[in-house]
Scaffold this motif. Structure first.
Motif, short mmCIF file in Angstrom:
data_model
loop_
_atom_site.label_atom_id
_atom_site.label_comp_id
_atom_site.label_asym_id
_atom_site.label_seq_id
_atom_site.Cartn_x
_atom_site.Cartn_y
_atom_site.Cartn_z
N GLU A 131 72.40 70.38 26.28
CA GLU A 131 73.28 69.21 26.16
C GLU A 131 74.63 69.47 26.83
O GLU A 131 75.15 68.61 27.56
CB GLU A 131 73.48 68.85 24.70
CG GLU A 131 74.36 67.65 24.46
CD GLU A 131 74.50 67.29 22.99
OE1 GLU A 131 75.56 66.76 22.61
OE2 GLU A 131 73.54 67.55 22.23
N GLN A 132 75.18 70.66 26.61
CA GLN A 132 76.46 71.00 27.23
C GLN A 132 76.33 71.05 28.75
O GLN A 132 77.25 70.68 29.49
CB GLN A 132 76.96 72.35 26.70
CG GLN A 132 77.25 72.36 25.20
CD GLN A 132 78.16 71.23 24.77
OE1 GLN A 132 79.24 71.05 25.34
NE2 GLN A 132 77.75 70.46 23.78
N GLY A 133 75.17 71.50 29.25
CA GLY A 133 74.94 71.56 30.68
C GLY A 133 74.79 70.19 31.31
O GLY A 133 75.10 70.01 32.51
N PHE A 134 74.33 69.22 30.52
CA PHE A 134 74.15 67.86 31.05
C PHE A 134 75.48 67.13 31.23
O PHE A 134 75.58 66.22 32.06
CB PHE A 134 73.28 67.04 30.10
CG PHE A 134 71.82 67.38 30.13
CD1 PHE A 134 71.26 68.00 31.24
CD2 PHE A 134 70.99 67.06 29.07
CE1 PHE A 134 69.90 68.30 31.28
CE2 PHE A 134 69.64 67.36 29.09
CZ PHE A 134 69.09 67.98 30.20
N ILE A 135 76.49 67.47 30.44
CA ILE A 135 77.74 66.70 30.42
C ILE A 135 78.38 66.55 31.81
O ILE A 135 78.68 65.42 32.23
CB ILE A 135 78.72 67.29 29.40
CG1 ILE A 135 78.24 66.97 27.98
CG2 ILE A 135 80.13 66.76 29.62
CD1 ILE A 135 79.08 67.59 26.88
N THR A 159 69.34 64.80 26.03
CA THR A 159 68.80 66.03 25.42
C THR A 159 67.73 65.69 24.40
O THR A 159 66.67 66.32 24.37
CB THR A 159 69.92 66.84 24.75
OG1 THR A 159 70.94 67.11 25.71
CG2 THR A 159 69.38 68.14 24.20
N GLY A 160 68.01 64.69 23.56
CA GLY A 160 67.02 64.28 22.58
C GLY A 160 65.75 63.75 23.23
O GLY A 160 64.64 64.06 22.79
N ALA A 161 65.92 62.97 24.29
CA ALA A 161 64.77 62.42 25.00
C ALA A 161 63.93 63.54 25.62
O ALA A 161 62.69 63.54 25.53
CB ALA A 161 65.23 61.46 26.09
#
Length: 208
Positions: A131-135, A159-161
């Protein structure tokens, strides 16, 4: 110092591969830290220097899979939709044989997390890192600051998806023995991300 860090990362990944194999073959309860150390050719003391618990030994293999998807999104050109990019990236950045084995190991561990709380903890910790990497990717895609609430919500949603698709595909392939092609898996990821972000992500970036 960087070379030492990279060497340690590779050593941890090697241990992780052995741990994933043993957990799958013997179960978590049937695998000890001593077993993992013996399989890796290391002392048990070294294992505990690398990892906080035997279940956390799976994290490097899981993280490798997560980091690979972050890298894919980092290569996403603004003019392409996600589906177009995923298809093209799969050709330009094919998986090596070891990568394929690591992906299978990660899928096996994903199927075990429902009944193994400690493995579930390790699995979710890796997805928090994802999730942090997606930001920054999402912030750039949406043209918003990384601290913007919409960016953070989209990162959490993506991230959840990804986690839901990962678990569903892993169960279908590993547990049910179904054949899921790479094209089908990528299509599921594309659909999940579009649905999870209400269409904010998935299409090309419109020129300003």
């Amino acid at each position: 110092m960087r070379a030492i860090g990279e060497k340690q990362d590779q050593a941890r990944l090697a241990v992780s591969r052995h741990a994933c194999k043993l957990f799958w073959e013997r179960g978590v309860a049937g695998t000890s830290g001593d077993d993992i150390a013996a399989a890796a050719g290391l002392s048990t003391r070294t294992i505990w220097r690398y990892f906080r618990a035997k279940e956390s030994c799976v994290e490097p293999v899981l993280a490798k899979s997560a980091d690979r998807f972050i890298d894919i999104l980092n290569r996403w050109p603004p003019e392409l939709s996600l589906a177009e990019h995923l298809a093209a990236d799969g050709i330009s950045h094919p998986l090596a044989p070891q990568d394929v084995q690591d992906e299978i190991s990660a899928m096996r561990i994903a199927t075990m997390t429902a009944s193994e709380p400690a493995l579930r903890t390790a699995y979710l910790m890796v997805h928090d890192r994802m999730e942090q990497g997606f930001i920054p990717v999402i912030a750039d895609r949406l043209g918003l600051p990384a601290t913007d609430l919409t960016v953070r919500l989209c990162a959490a949603a993506v991230t959840g998806a990804f986690r839901v698709v990962d678990e569903d595909v892993s169960t279908a392939v590993i547990v049910d023995g179904k054949k899921v092609t790479e094209e089908q898996a990528l299509a599921l990821i594309d659909r999940a991300i579009r649905d999870a972000t209400n269409g904010r992500l998935g299409g090309p970036v419109e020129p300003q």
